[in-house]
Design a protein around this motif. Structure first.
Motif, mmCIF file in Angstrom:
data_model
loop_
_atom_site.group_PDB
_atom_site.id
_atom_site.type_symbol
_atom_site.label_atom_id
_atom_site.label_comp_id
_atom_site.label_asym_id
_atom_site.label_seq_id
_atom_site.Cartn_x
_atom_site.Cartn_y
_atom_site.Cartn_z
ATOM 1 N N UNK A 24 0.830 -1.215 0.000
ATOM 2 C CA UNK A 24 0.000 0.000 0.000
ATOM 3 C C UNK A 24 0.859 1.258 0.000
ATOM 4 N N UNK A 25 1.930 1.256 0.758
ATOM 5 C CA UNK A 25 2.832 2.409 0.786
ATOM 6 C C UNK A 25 3.506 2.582 -0.571
ATOM 7 N N UNK A 26 3.986 1.488 -1.166
ATOM 8 C CA UNK A 26 4.598 1.564 -2.503
ATOM 9 C C UNK A 26 3.602 2.085 -3.527
ATOM 10 N N UNK A 27 2.368 1.608 -3.451
ATOM 11 C CA UNK A 27 1.342 2.061 -4.386
ATOM 12 C C UNK A 27 1.066 3.552 -4.207
ATOM 13 N N UNK A 28 0.992 4.005 -2.960
ATOM 14 C CA UNK A 28 0.776 5.432 -2.700
ATOM 15 C C UNK A 28 1.930 6.259 -3.251
ATOM 16 N N UNK A 29 3.150 5.791 -3.052
ATOM 17 C CA UNK A 29 4.318 6.509 -3.590
ATOM 18 C C UNK A 29 4.287 6.527 -5.112
ATOM 19 N N UNK A 30 3.911 5.412 -5.703
ATOM 20 C CA UNK A 30 3.820 5.322 -7.156
ATOM 21 C C UNK A 30 2.814 6.332 -7.703
ATOM 22 N N UNK A 31 1.641 6.376 -7.104
ATOM 23 C CA UNK A 31 0.598 7.316 -7.550
ATOM 24 C C UNK A 31 1.048 8.752 -7.334
ATOM 25 N N UNK A 32 1.595 9.062 -6.155
ATOM 26 C CA UNK A 32 2.037 10.438 -5.873
ATOM 27 C C UNK A 32 3.147 10.876 -6.828
ATOM 28 N N UNK A 33 4.090 9.993 -7.082
ATOM 29 C CA UNK A 33 5.179 10.327 -8.003
ATOM 30 C C UNK A 33 4.637 10.579 -9.398
ATOM 31 N N UNK A 34 3.740 9.709 -9.849
ATOM 32 C CA UNK A 34 3.181 9.849 -11.190
ATOM 33 C C UNK A 34 2.365 11.131 -11.323
ATOM 34 N N UNK A 35 1.567 11.455 -10.306
ATOM 35 C CA UNK A 35 0.737 12.662 -10.344
ATOM 36 C C UNK A 35 1.602 13.911 -10.262
ATOM 37 N N UNK A 36 2.623 13.889 -9.425
ATOM 38 C CA UNK A 36 3.469 15.071 -9.223
ATOM 39 C C UNK A 36 4.390 15.359 -10.407
ATOM 40 N N UNK A 37 4.693 14.316 -11.170
ATOM 41 C CA UNK A 37 5.601 14.498 -12.296
ATOM 42 C C UNK A 37 4.931 15.301 -13.406
ATOM 43 N N UNK A 41 10.502 12.334 -17.684
ATOM 44 C CA UNK A 41 11.881 12.265 -18.165
ATOM 45 C C UNK A 41 12.499 10.934 -17.751
ATOM 46 N N UNK A 42 13.727 10.717 -18.140
ATOM 47 C CA UNK A 42 14.402 9.438 -17.871
ATOM 48 C C UNK A 42 14.497 9.157 -16.370
ATOM 49 N N UNK A 43 14.823 10.173 -15.589
ATOM 50 C CA UNK A 43 14.938 10.005 -14.137
ATOM 51 C C UNK A 43 13.598 9.584 -13.536
ATOM 52 N N UNK A 44 12.525 10.225 -13.973
ATOM 53 C CA UNK A 44 11.199 9.895 -13.460
ATOM 54 C C UNK A 44 10.761 8.491 -13.831
ATOM 55 N N UNK A 45 11.038 8.087 -15.061
ATOM 56 C CA UNK A 45 10.681 6.740 -15.507
ATOM 57 C C UNK A 45 11.441 5.693 -14.697
ATOM 58 N N UNK A 46 12.726 5.936 -14.449
ATOM 59 C CA UNK A 46 13.517 4.993 -13.659
ATOM 60 C C UNK A 46 13.008 4.908 -12.225
ATOM 61 N N UNK A 47 12.632 6.060 -11.647
ATOM 62 C CA UNK A 47 12.109 6.061 -10.284
ATOM 63 C C UNK A 47 10.776 5.311 -10.211
ATOM 64 N N UNK A 48 9.909 5.541 -11.189
ATOM 65 C CA UNK A 48 8.646 4.797 -11.237
ATOM 66 C C UNK A 48 8.906 3.296 -11.403
ATOM 67 N N UNK A 49 9.871 2.964 -12.231
ATOM 68 C CA UNK A 49 10.235 1.558 -12.419
ATOM 69 C C UNK A 49 10.741 0.928 -11.131
ATOM 70 N N UNK A 95 19.745 -3.022 -10.860
ATOM 71 C CA UNK A 95 20.077 -2.458 -12.165
ATOM 72 C C UNK A 95 19.414 -1.088 -12.361
ATOM 73 N N UNK A 96 18.131 -0.988 -12.022
ATOM 74 C CA UNK A 96 17.441 0.295 -12.166
ATOM 75 C C UNK A 96 18.056 1.362 -11.265
ATOM 76 N N UNK A 97 18.488 0.976 -10.080
ATOM 77 C CA UNK A 97 19.117 1.931 -9.176
ATOM 78 C C UNK A 97 20.438 2.433 -9.747
ATOM 79 N N UNK A 100 19.612 4.802 -12.421
ATOM 80 C CA UNK A 100 19.147 6.050 -11.803
ATOM 81 C C UNK A 100 20.335 6.884 -11.327
ATOM 82 N N UNK A 101 21.311 6.250 -10.690
ATOM 83 C CA UNK A 101 22.504 6.979 -10.252
ATOM 84 C C UNK A 101 23.258 7.551 -11.431
ATOM 85 N N UNK A 102 23.370 6.796 -12.510
ATOM 86 C CA UNK A 102 24.061 7.285 -13.694
ATOM 87 C C UNK A 102 23.366 8.501 -14.281
ATOM 88 N N UNK A 103 22.041 8.476 -14.300
ATOM 89 C CA UNK A 103 21.298 9.628 -14.818
ATOM 90 C C UNK A 103 21.476 10.821 -13.889
#
Length: 158
Positions: A24-37, A41-49, A95-97, A100-103
């Protein structure tokens, strides 16, 4: 249905309830990140991933807990699938992390860390598939309970 639930312990039920809160917390973060974005961009897509993969990892862990010890055919299949997804999701998160650091560091194209980690995680994923046959990372005993293999330490250390 009774056979499916009877193998659950109090520890397992507590763990499943805590993992459910994690989803539930991950889902809330996912929704908040998606709405706030504002811009995807590449950084946002990696964070959502990353957030989505963590949710998948937690769901797989819940399924493994629910079916561990269930000696029906469905129990054996579900524990094997869920634990495989759990370990594979760990590699995807790593790998995604790193991506994300590289970006974040703006060194995406020339990073040796990215190339080396990609190769290492690919080798680990191939070994994870081989583990289904040979059981060197983990295996299941006759009671369908998870057992650590002799090479399990190599997986998280890498």
């Amino acid at each position: 249905m009774d056979e499916w639930v009877t193998h659950m312990t109090a520890k397992g039920l507590i763990q499943v309830s805590m993992e459910t809160w994690g989803i539930l917390i991950c889902f809330a973060m996912l929704v908040c990140t998606f709405v706030k974005m504002r811009v995807l961009n590449r950084k946002g897509v990696l964070f959502l991933g990353l957030e989505l993969t963590v949710m998948i990892l937690v769901i797989a862990n819940i399924l493994e807990i629910l079916y561990a010890g269930n000696t029906t055919e469905l129990g054996f299949v579900m524990t094997k699938i869920s634990l495989f997804i759990y370990y594979l999701a760990q590699y995807v998160i790593e790998y995604l992390f790193i991506l994300y650091l590289n970006v974040m560091l703006e060194s995406f194209k020339q990073s040796r860390l990215l190339r080396n980690s990609r190769m290492l995680l690919l080798v680990l994923a191939v070994l994870l598939v081989a583990n289904l046959k040979f059981g060197f990372f983990y295996y299941f005993d006759a009671d369908n309970l998870y057992q650590r293999g002799v090479a399990l330490i190599a997986s998280p250390c890498c």
